[in-house]
Each structure stands twice: as C-alpha cells, then as structure tokens.
Design a protein around this motif. Structure first.
Motif, PDB file in Angstrom:
ATOM      1  N   TYR A  74       0.823  -1.211   0.000  1.00 52.83           N
ATOM      2  CA  TYR A  74       0.000   0.000   0.000  1.00 52.83           C
ATOM      3  C   TYR A  74       0.856   1.260   0.000  1.00 52.83           C
ATOM      4  O   TYR A  74       1.755   1.423   0.819  1.00 52.83           O
ATOM      5  CB  TYR A  74      -0.930   0.029   1.216  1.00 52.83           C
ATOM      6  N   ASN A  75       0.548   2.142  -0.935  1.00 52.76           N
ATOM      7  CA  ASN A  75       1.143   3.475  -1.023  1.00 52.76           C
ATOM      8  C   ASN A  75      -0.004   4.451  -1.206  1.00 52.76           C
ATOM      9  O   ASN A  75      -0.823   4.282  -2.109  1.00 52.76           O
ATOM     10  CB  ASN A  75       2.098   3.586  -2.212  1.00 52.76           C
ATOM     11  N   GLY A  76      -0.096   5.444  -0.350  1.00 53.16           N
ATOM     12  CA  GLY A  76      -1.182   6.412  -0.460  1.00 53.16           C
ATOM     13  C   GLY A  76      -1.449   7.031   0.897  1.00 53.16           C
ATOM     14  O   GLY A  76      -0.577   7.118   1.749  1.00 53.16           O
ATOM     15  N   THR A  77      -2.699   7.438   1.092  1.00 50.42           N
ATOM     16  CA  THR A  77      -3.062   8.052   2.364  1.00 50.42           C
ATOM     17  C   THR A  77      -4.047   7.167   3.106  1.00 50.42           C
ATOM     18  O   THR A  77      -4.751   6.354   2.509  1.00 50.42           O
ATOM     19  CB  THR A  77      -3.682   9.447   2.155  1.00 50.42           C
ATOM     20  N   TYR A  78      -4.074   7.363   4.416  1.00 53.72           N
ATOM     21  CA  TYR A  78      -4.985   6.621   5.287  1.00 53.72           C
ATOM     22  C   TYR A  78      -5.444   7.585   6.367  1.00 53.72           C
ATOM     23  O   TYR A  78      -4.628   8.292   6.959  1.00 53.72           O
ATOM     24  CB  TYR A  78      -4.268   5.413   5.903  1.00 53.72           C
ATOM     25  N   LYS A  79      -6.773   7.631   6.595  1.00 61.03           N
ATOM     26  CA  LYS A  79      -7.331   8.530   7.603  1.00 61.03           C
ATOM     27  C   LYS A  79      -7.787   7.730   8.815  1.00 61.03           C
ATOM     28  O   LYS A  79      -8.435   6.695   8.691  1.00 61.03           O
ATOM     29  CB  LYS A  79      -8.509   9.305   7.035  1.00 61.03           C
ATOM     30  N   GLN A  80      -7.410   8.273  10.006  1.00 61.60           N
ATOM     31  CA  GLN A  80      -7.811   7.664  11.266  1.00 61.60           C
ATOM     32  C   GLN A  80      -7.737   8.743  12.347  1.00 61.60           C
ATOM     33  O   GLN A  80      -6.748   9.466  12.432  1.00 61.60           O
ATOM     34  CB  GLN A  80      -6.880   6.495  11.605  1.00 61.60           C
ATOM     35  N   ASP A  81      -8.776   8.841  13.160  1.00 67.97           N
ATOM     36  CA  ASP A  81      -8.790   9.750  14.312  1.00 67.97           C
ATOM     37  C   ASP A  81      -8.405  11.185  13.950  1.00 67.97           C
ATOM     38  O   ASP A  81      -7.520  11.780  14.564  1.00 67.97           O
ATOM     39  CB  ASP A  81      -7.872   9.232  15.421  1.00 67.97           C
ATOM     40  N   ASN A  82      -9.086  11.761  12.972  1.00 65.40           N
ATOM     41  CA  ASN A  82      -8.855  13.151  12.539  1.00 65.40           C
ATOM     42  C   ASN A  82      -7.436  13.434  12.062  1.00 65.40           C
ATOM     43  O   ASN A  82      -6.961  14.553  12.116  1.00 65.40           O
ATOM     44  CB  ASN A  82      -9.232  14.146  13.641  1.00 65.40           C
ATOM     45  N   LYS A  83      -6.770  12.414  11.605  1.00 68.65           N
ATOM     46  CA  LYS A  83      -5.437  12.591  11.032  1.00 68.65           C
ATOM     47  C   LYS A  83      -5.374  11.856   9.694  1.00 68.65           C
ATOM     48  O   LYS A  83      -6.060  10.868   9.486  1.00 68.65           O
ATOM     49  CB  LYS A  83      -4.358  12.068  11.972  1.00 68.65           C
TER      50      LYS A  83
END
Length: 99
Positions: A74-83
């Motif tokens: 995996y290369n990219g972005t990941y969102k968790q807990d307002n980050k």
C-alpha cells in the motif's frame, strides 16, 4: 497429537496462531514474519489479528495493518482519528491533522 518439533503459523477454528515447539507463542505481540510465506502478521499474544485494520506501532515505527497483515503493497493516504497519514510500502511516513 502435539508436535513439539513444529514452528510456524497454524490455522485453527477461524484463527491464525504462531506456534513454536508445539505451543502457541502467547508472549509474541506486534509484527511477526511468517518464514514460509514471508507475510508479516500483526499479533496479539500469539494470535494474528485478522479482524484488525488500522495503524499499529512496532519497533518505534507506525505501520498500516489490513485484515491482520502488514499492508506492504500500500502506497497512499490513510485517515484515522482526525489525522491523515501518508503511507509508503505499508509504513507511515508523515501525518497531518484534518477536520
């Protein structure tokens, strides 16, 4: 029959367990690589956390875990807990706060 010579991963009753010398390695938590398949699993007390998807810290670094496995591809972005985290080869490279 207990096989005290076996070490590796064993599937049992829908779970996946790290076994060494014939017993579950309950002292092992964090990332652990299967020497046979080369897959990295996220473990808690010797059991792969196959239901878990999210971030996990290991060896002072953060990694993306998908279904209990290190998301190495995996290369990219990941969102968790307002980050929002930038992920490269499964490893967190940067983070920023988002609303």
């Amino acid at each position: 029959k207990m096989d005290t010579a076996f070490s590796g991963y064993v599937g049992y009753n829908g779970g996946l367990f790290l076994v060494g010398a014939g017993r579950i390695q309950r002292e092992v938590s964090g990332l652990n690589q299967d020497p046979q398949s080369k897959v990295w699993y996220y473990l808690a007390e010797g059991q792969a956390q196959i239901q878990y998807t999210g971030l996990a810290e290991y060896d002072k670094h953060w990694f993306l875990i998908q279904n209990g496995r290190l998301a190495e591809g995996y290369n990219g972005t990941y969102k968790q807990d307002n980050k929002e985290y930038t992920i490269v080869a499964g490893m967190v490279k940067s983070e920023k706060t988002v609303k």
